[in-house]
Design an enzyme around this catalytic site. Structure first.
Site, PDB file in Angstrom:
ATOM      1  N   PHE A  82       0.836  -1.201   0.000  1.00 42.53           N
ATOM      2  CA  PHE A  82       0.000   0.000   0.000  1.00 42.53           C
ATOM      3  C   PHE A  82       0.873   1.255   0.000  1.00 42.53           C
ATOM      4  O   PHE A  82       0.663   2.180  -0.791  1.00 42.53           O
ATOM      5  CB  PHE A  82      -0.904  -0.027   1.242  1.00 42.53           C
ATOM      6  CG  PHE A  82      -1.806   1.166   1.405  1.00 42.53           C
ATOM      7  CD1 PHE A  82      -3.149   1.085   1.076  1.00 42.53           C
ATOM      8  CD2 PHE A  82      -1.320   2.360   1.914  1.00 42.53           C
ATOM      9  CE1 PHE A  82      -3.989   2.185   1.236  1.00 42.53           C
ATOM     10  CE2 PHE A  82      -2.142   3.463   2.085  1.00 42.53           C
ATOM     11  CZ  PHE A  82      -3.481   3.373   1.741  1.00 42.53           C
ATOM     12  N   CYS A  83       1.869   1.315   0.894  1.00 41.65           N
ATOM     13  CA  CYS A  83       2.708   2.507   1.009  1.00 41.65           C
ATOM     14  C   CYS A  83       3.648   2.661  -0.180  1.00 41.65           C
ATOM     15  O   CYS A  83       3.912   3.788  -0.620  1.00 41.65           O
ATOM     16  CB  CYS A  83       3.495   2.473   2.312  1.00 41.65           C
ATOM     17  SG  CYS A  83       2.476   2.684   3.790  1.00 41.65           S
ATOM     18  N   VAL A  84       4.175   1.566  -0.709  1.00 45.07           N
ATOM     19  CA  VAL A  84       4.998   1.673  -1.925  1.00 45.07           C
ATOM     20  C   VAL A  84       4.177   2.294  -3.043  1.00 45.07           C
ATOM     21  O   VAL A  84       4.617   3.252  -3.706  1.00 45.07           O
ATOM     22  CB  VAL A  84       5.527   0.287  -2.358  1.00 45.07           C
ATOM     23  CG1 VAL A  84       6.210   0.381  -3.724  1.00 45.07           C
ATOM     24  CG2 VAL A  84       6.507  -0.267  -1.326  1.00 45.07           C
TER      25      VAL A  84
END
Length: 329
Positions: A82-84
């Site tokens: 998600f953060c990537v």
């Protein structure tokens, strides 16, 4: 967006400190995004997490591209898809289209400075093994620490897809999404504006941050998240902190079995909580509905699962922070 274990109240219903944080998020970031809404059950934790992200990633004179690169590289090391995806999209927003797609593919940036930052950020997952520290400015170092914490919160509490059906993994969607956020991503932010949201008694920042507001924000987040340890007994807390130190960021091959072995000798009242905290530190995506259901038999409030996950997340994050030398230019 799917929340894994509970659905927070609508942002429009927020009051008090939560509403104040959301106002800053609307004015300076992407709005009350799911990462922060998931923390809203504990407003002081929400405020401290936002303060660290704002002061480290968004404010000050350090290169925003380099900080987004660090955020994406740490997220890759922590396996937070998600953060990537989110920070690849923000690299597109900053006009770094080629760099964004290299990171999205799991590659190494061609520019030496970018390659150096990526390797440094990824090595922080296991700081003792790497002999890791930081030669960078507080904003860059603070960004790295912010995402060690945020990655774990996101992987524990949110579904890994940023957009329905994983659309964010399409290069076209990433590029278009980046253009939508371009103006907001490029606006300069004045340092220190988030500190008014923090407890008046926040301790001074750590040596590595100098007099930067990043240090005050990190100290506030650390203090707030460590309060989640009160949900566990002394032996369980010692098990979590000692395991974080011994394992030094190793990704367990079979997280469920690994955690089960570690909690076997703990008092029965602490086994479920310690299991969740350990998984939050090492493999937050491996926390299951059954773990949370058992925890809720004695701790039914949403706030308690947020506290517990945050405790595991900050214990792992502070293991990284303890490797830092004082700030450099």
């Amino acid at each position: 967006m799917t929340y894994r274990f509970f659905t927070p109240p609508r942002a429009s219903a927020a009051t008090g400190l939560t509403a104040e944080v959301y106002r800053q998020l609307r004015g300076e970031f992407l709005g009350p995004v799911p990462t922060f809404q998931a923390l809203s059950a504990v407003p002081e934790l929400l405020a401290a997490a936002w303060a660290l992200l704002r002061e480290a990633l968004l404010a000050g004179d350090a290169s925003r591209v380099e900080r987004e690169l660090v955020a994406a590289a740490v997220s890759r090391a922590n396996r937070c898809r998600f953060c990537v995806d989110a920070h690849v999209m923000l690299l597109h927003a900053l006009g770094e289209h080629q760099l964004a797609e290299v990171i999205a593919r799991g590659g190494r940036p061609p520019a030496p400075r970018h390659a150096e930052l990526t390797a440094w950020a990824e090595a922080s997952r296991s700081p003792r093994a790497a002999g890791w520290s930081s030669p960078y400015r507080p904003e860059v170092t603070g960004t790295l620490l912010a995402f060690h914490f945020i990655n774990r919160i996101v992987s524990a509490l949110l579904d890994p897809d940023l957009l329905p059906g994983g659309l964010q993994r399409s290069p076209v969607v990433r590029s278009v999404g980046g253009r939508l956020y371009a103006r907001a991503a490029r606006e300069p932010k004045e340092p220190g504006r988030s500190l008014s949201l923090l407890d008046a008694g926040t301790v001074a920042g750590p040596d590595w941050a100098g007099d930067s507001p990043v240090g005050v924000a990190y100290a506030s987040l650390r203090n707030a998240a460590l309060r989640g340890g009160h949900l566990l007994g002394d032996v369980a807390r010692q098990t979590v902190t000692a395991t974080v130190r011994w394992e030094d960021g190793r990704h367990p091959a079979r997280p469920a079995e690994w955690a089960a072995d570690l909690i076997r000798d703990l008092p029965g009242t602490d086994r479920v909580g310690a299991r969740i905290a350990l998984l939050a530190a090492f493999a937050p995506g491996a926390i299951r509905t059954g773990d949370v259901a058992l925890w809720r038999l004695s701790h039914p409030a949403d706030a308690d699962i947020v506290w517990l996950v945050a405790y595991g997340a900050i214990t792992a994050t502070d293991h990284v922070a303890q490797s830092l030398s004082p700030a450099r230019s």
